[in-house]
Design a protein around this motif. Sequence first.
Motif, PDB file in Angstrom:
ATOM      1  N   THR A 272      -1.489  -7.453   6.218  1.00  0.00           N
ATOM      2  CA  THR A 272      -2.724  -7.085   6.923  1.00  0.00           C
ATOM      3  C   THR A 272      -3.106  -5.666   6.510  1.00  0.00           C
ATOM      4  O   THR A 272      -2.245  -4.789   6.360  1.00  0.00           O
ATOM      5  N   LEU A 273      -4.379  -5.450   6.345  1.00  0.00           N
ATOM      6  CA  LEU A 273      -4.871  -4.149   5.912  1.00  0.00           C
ATOM      7  C   LEU A 273      -4.966  -3.205   7.100  1.00  0.00           C
ATOM      8  O   LEU A 273      -5.636  -3.510   8.093  1.00  0.00           O
ATOM      9  N   PRO A 274      -4.288  -2.065   7.084  1.00  0.00           N
ATOM     10  CA  PRO A 274      -4.382  -1.121   8.219  1.00  0.00           C
ATOM     11  C   PRO A 274      -5.762  -0.487   8.283  1.00  0.00           C
ATOM     12  O   PRO A 274      -6.511  -0.471   7.303  1.00  0.00           O
TER      13      PRO A 274
ATOM     14  N   ALA B  60      -5.272  -6.665  -7.286  1.00  0.00           N
ATOM     15  CA  ALA B  60      -3.962  -6.674  -6.635  1.00  0.00           C
ATOM     16  C   ALA B  60      -4.094  -6.906  -5.140  1.00  0.00           C
ATOM     17  O   ALA B  60      -3.301  -7.640  -4.527  1.00  0.00           O
ATOM     18  N   LEU B  61      -5.112  -6.295  -4.514  1.00  0.00           N
ATOM     19  CA  LEU B  61      -5.316  -6.479  -3.078  1.00  0.00           C
ATOM     20  C   LEU B  61      -5.767  -7.908  -2.774  1.00  0.00           C
ATOM     21  O   LEU B  61      -5.363  -8.501  -1.761  1.00  0.00           O
ATOM     22  N   SER B  62      -6.589  -8.450  -3.661  1.00  0.00           N
ATOM     23  CA  SER B  62      -7.069  -9.816  -3.432  1.00  0.00           C
ATOM     24  C   SER B  62      -5.942 -10.833  -3.509  1.00  0.00           C
ATOM     25  O   SER B  62      -5.971 -11.868  -2.829  1.00  0.00           O
TER      26      SER B  62
ATOM     27  N   LEU C 227       0.848  -1.187   0.000  1.00  0.00           N
ATOM     28  CA  LEU C 227       0.000   0.000   0.000  1.00  0.00           C
ATOM     29  C   LEU C 227       0.892   1.248   0.000  1.00  0.00           C
ATOM     30  O   LEU C 227       1.661   1.465   0.941  1.00  0.00           O
ATOM     31  N   VAL C 228       0.791   2.051  -1.056  1.00  0.00           N
ATOM     32  CA  VAL C 228       1.646   3.232  -1.195  1.00  0.00           C
ATOM     33  C   VAL C 228       0.768   4.428  -1.581  1.00  0.00           C
ATOM     34  O   VAL C 228      -0.363   4.271  -2.056  1.00  0.00           O
ATOM     35  N   LEU C 229       1.325   5.615  -1.362  1.00  0.00           N
ATOM     36  CA  LEU C 229       0.676   6.864  -1.738  1.00  0.00           C
ATOM     37  C   LEU C 229       1.438   7.495  -2.899  1.00  0.00           C
ATOM     38  O   LEU C 229       2.670   7.470  -2.933  1.00  0.00           O
ATOM     39  N   VAL C 230       0.708   8.081  -3.833  1.00  0.00           N
ATOM     40  CA  VAL C 230       1.336   8.826  -4.923  1.00  0.00           C
ATOM     41  C   VAL C 230       1.715  10.201  -4.375  1.00  0.00           C
ATOM     42  O   VAL C 230       0.846  11.015  -4.060  1.00  0.00           O
ATOM     43  N   SER C 231       3.004  10.445  -4.235  1.00  0.00           N
ATOM     44  CA  SER C 231       3.467  11.695  -3.623  1.00  0.00           C
ATOM     45  C   SER C 231       3.772  12.789  -4.636  1.00  0.00           C
ATOM     46  O   SER C 231       3.699  13.972  -4.302  1.00  0.00           O
TER      47      SER C 231
ATOM     48  N   LEU D  26      -9.859   2.656   5.866  1.00  0.00           N
ATOM     49  CA  LEU D  26      -9.872   1.316   5.273  1.00  0.00           C
ATOM     50  C   LEU D  26     -10.645   0.314   6.112  1.00  0.00           C
ATOM     51  O   LEU D  26     -11.012  -0.758   5.621  1.00  0.00           O
ATOM     52  N   ASN D  27     -10.919   0.642   7.370  1.00  0.00           N
ATOM     53  CA  ASN D  27     -11.639  -0.278   8.253  1.00  0.00           C
ATOM     54  C   ASN D  27     -13.090  -0.421   7.822  1.00  0.00           C
ATOM     55  O   ASN D  27     -13.680  -1.510   7.949  1.00  0.00           O
ATOM     56  N   ASN D  28     -13.672   0.678   7.309  1.00  0.00           N
ATOM     57  CA  ASN D  28     -15.083   0.654   6.906  1.00  0.00           C
ATOM     58  C   ASN D  28     -15.247   0.648   5.387  1.00  0.00           C
ATOM     59  O   ASN D  28     -16.318   0.978   4.879  1.00  0.00           O
TER      60      ASN D  28
END
Length: 527
Positions: free
Chosen positions: A395-397, A382-384, A275-279, A373-375
């Motif tokens: 693990t998903l934060p 890709a995540l699957s 999981l990354v952010l486009v900076s 991401l919790n809700n």
Amino acid sequence: MAQAYALDTSQEAHMAEHVILCCVCGVAIPPNPAAMCGTCLRNEVDITEGIPKSSTLHYCRDCDRYLQPPAIWVKADLESRELLAVCLKRLRGLTKVRLVDAGFVWTEPHSRRVKVKLTIQKEALASTILQQTFVVEFYVSHQQCEDCVRVAAKNTWRAVVQVRQKVPHKRTFLWLEQLILKHGAHKDTVNIKEVKDGIDFYYGQRTHAIRMVDFLNAVVPLRSKTSESIISSDIHQSTANFKYTYSVELVPLCRDDLVCLPPKLSRQLGMLGPLVLVSRISNSVQMLDPSTLKIADLRTQQYWENPVTPLAEASDLVEWYVIDVQLDGPRSGKNALASVEVARSNDFSKTYLARTHLGNLLNPGDHALGYDLNNANFNHPALSSYFESRSSKFTLPDVILVKKSFPHRRRRARPRNWKVKHLGKEEEEERSGRKDKAADKDRDLELFLRDLEEDEELRGMVNLYKASAQDRQAMTQHSDSMVDDGQDEGGDENEDAMEESEGEEDFPEIRMEELLDDMERLTVADE
């Protein structure tokens, strides 16, 4: 009486000693170095030699402007100071004489003639100053200026550059528009048209379109292809006319997007993420891992070999209230790794612990924008792949924070003292959904302006201009309430209570030294 007569005789004799005869016509004249009278001197010497007695003025009938060589078009009325200046600059040889007077000689307005009467002085024949008056006639020739040619040539284009990005917002195009304006990459266009997923640039020459594609390739990640269609051909001379189309597709990623890297691409980038952010977006895509502070550049060719789509974008951002900040990791530039306890701004019943790169920026009591991401419910291949892999420990934060937020100062809706310029685009004609699209456009523009305020590096890449009183009045009509940044409507009472005790002293302000004067507005005011 005799004494007076003797005095007069001596004066006449004294005067006779200071009179000479002209060497040409024999007329008695006062002594001068040329030994000639003024009439003979004018016949012998012509000080207007080298100055043309006629010239041509190029006039654009569409915009009422005159050409001032080499390529400046000046707005001028008949017998005005501006027109007189244009006429004098058309005359060669005036620098070798002294201009005493200049003025217009009346002519019929429809005669296409402009006459200027000039009086000049010049030294002639051994320190003798000669003055002469003459008339220069200008012939007014009709010629279209470049701006009017572009307007008239909208349907006579030879090449078009179609820039597209398959995203539901216009933030990338707003940034790209400012780069084009700063570097003048649009100067050769005959027309610019805004369409659903991008912008079309029309050109009268193919080389100008190729130059535009090269510019875009240097500032944004893209891929392009070329096609051509024949207009006409001459089989006898083996010639043909073509129209060229350059299709440019931008990478469908934008600043602050959340991306889930596939396992293969993650390994190629040095086990970044997933999981990354486009900076940052430039000729490559810079990605940041908020949990480790690792940064990697995704090259254009590398992206199209393994294309990815954002897991979440700026419209999905939620506002969070920062309860506690604990710096417990390394630092990298302006980023610092920290553990932050947050709660949604409209719901303090549940708190979350987030690992973030904003340790240097956040303090207890601040607000931040991030992804919940919790809700959330994602359906991303890709995540699957990480959840389906048995060897993966991913693990998903619960929360991923993106940037600091300033909700209290935003609600004051102070008009900005700066503005940005826009390209003169033709909007696409659509009958349905105009109000919704106008609101989306205003929202995207507001988000882009906030990015400029909060990021000094991004701000240095564009030109910002001082806003006039009229510009500020127009800004107040677009309230900041149109952009909710993902906030829910239930937390106004809690936020109003906190606003009384907090002032957001680090709210980003743009200094006046960073702003440029709006030269177009100053020119209009002078006229």
